[in-house]
Scaffold this active site. Structure first.
Site, PDB file in Angstrom:
ATOM      1  N   GLY A  11       0.830  -1.192   0.000  1.00  0.00           N
ATOM      2  CA  GLY A  11       0.000   0.000   0.000  1.00  0.00           C
ATOM      3  C   GLY A  11       0.862   1.239   0.000  1.00  0.00           C
ATOM      4  O   GLY A  11       1.984   1.240  -0.496  1.00  0.00           O
ATOM      5  N   CYS A  12       0.353   2.297   0.575  1.00  0.00           N
ATOM      6  CA  CYS A  12       1.042   3.578   0.638  1.00  0.00           C
ATOM      7  C   CYS A  12       2.438   3.409   1.230  1.00  0.00           C
ATOM      8  O   CYS A  12       2.594   2.857   2.317  1.00  0.00           O
ATOM      9  CB  CYS A  12       0.222   4.537   1.493  1.00  0.00           C
ATOM     10  SG  CYS A  12       1.092   6.020   1.996  1.00  0.00           S
ATOM     11  N   PHE A  13       3.466   3.886   0.535  1.00  0.00           N
ATOM     12  CA  PHE A  13       4.820   3.683   1.049  1.00  0.00           C
ATOM     13  C   PHE A  13       5.096   4.497   2.298  1.00  0.00           C
ATOM     14  O   PHE A  13       5.938   4.121   3.098  1.00  0.00           O
ATOM     15  CB  PHE A  13       5.905   3.855  -0.006  1.00  0.00           C
ATOM     16  CG  PHE A  13       5.885   5.075  -0.879  1.00  0.00           C
ATOM     17  CD1 PHE A  13       5.496   6.323  -0.444  1.00  0.00           C
ATOM     18  CD2 PHE A  13       6.313   4.959  -2.191  1.00  0.00           C
ATOM     19  CE1 PHE A  13       5.512   7.426  -1.274  1.00  0.00           C
ATOM     20  CE2 PHE A  13       6.340   6.060  -3.041  1.00  0.00           C
ATOM     21  CZ  PHE A  13       5.936   7.302  -2.571  1.00  0.00           C
ATOM     22  N   CYS A  15       3.171   4.718   4.800  1.00  0.00           N
ATOM     23  CA  CYS A  15       2.662   3.909   5.900  1.00  0.00           C
ATOM     24  C   CYS A  15       3.516   2.661   6.129  1.00  0.00           C
ATOM     25  O   CYS A  15       3.701   2.230   7.266  1.00  0.00           O
ATOM     26  CB  CYS A  15       1.217   3.520   5.622  1.00  0.00           C
ATOM     27  SG  CYS A  15       0.146   4.959   5.369  1.00  0.00           S
TER      28      CYS A  15
END
Length: 177
Positions: A11-13, A15
């Site tokens: 997912g979002c890097f 995070c």
């Protein structure tokens, strides 16, 4: 023993990076892009979903201190590996769950990691094991995002603290003091 590299997309890097940056044995965590077709993509290009890249992190680590298997166990415990091309409200192939092994041994360990993690999941794990591919570090403003400005970003404040709580609960001995 020489440092090794692990490349994970969860997912979002921003995070994912926040989870790994304070682990014992982790030397560096770099946010970037992997698995797409466009050389040297920008954040905007990757976010469009048109390049095929995943937002990912590249972890330089000391395998004498933390193993690849440990990195994978943390990966599976701190993101949802059962949603295809999605992490929470982030939707698209750029947010896919994927492992990019750098060797046959890492690929074998990735398969074993998926098997271990499946026992904790009600739904099938959809994490892909993809071929190693050209790596493109993300722009400087994405690096160490949580440490620098994450607490000023409502999205990060909603997503990262629960991930860090899971990390502390399940892997406290792995966290730098």
């Amino acid at each position: 023993m020489a440092d090794e590299i692990a490349t994970l997309a969860g997912g979002c890097f921003w995070c994912t990076e926040a989870v790994y940056q304070n682990l014992k044995g982790v030397k560096a965590v770099t946010s970037g892009y992997i698995g797409g077709t466009l050389p040297n993509p920008t954040y905007e290009q990757v976010c469009s979903g048109a390049t095929g890249h995943a937002e990912a992190i590249r972890i330089a680590y000391d395998p004498a201190v933390i193993s690849y298997a440990d990195l994978l166990d943390i990966f599976f415990a701190t993101h949802n590996p059962t949603t295809l091309n999605r992490q929470g409200n982030d939707i698209g192939t750029q947010y896919r769950s994927a492992i990019f092994p750098h060797s046959a041994a890492q690929e074998e360990e990735a398969r074993a990691g998926i098997e271990r993690a499946q026992a904790d999941q009600a739904d099938p794990i959809v994490t892909a094991i993809e071929l190693d591919a050209p790596w493109y570090p993300a722009e400087d403003y994405h690096q160490k995002y949580w440490d620098r400005v994450g607490d000023q970003n409502p999205y990060c404040m909603a997503v990262i603290p629960p991930k860090l709580a899971k990390l502390r609960k399940g892997f406290a001995a792995r966290i730098e003091a």
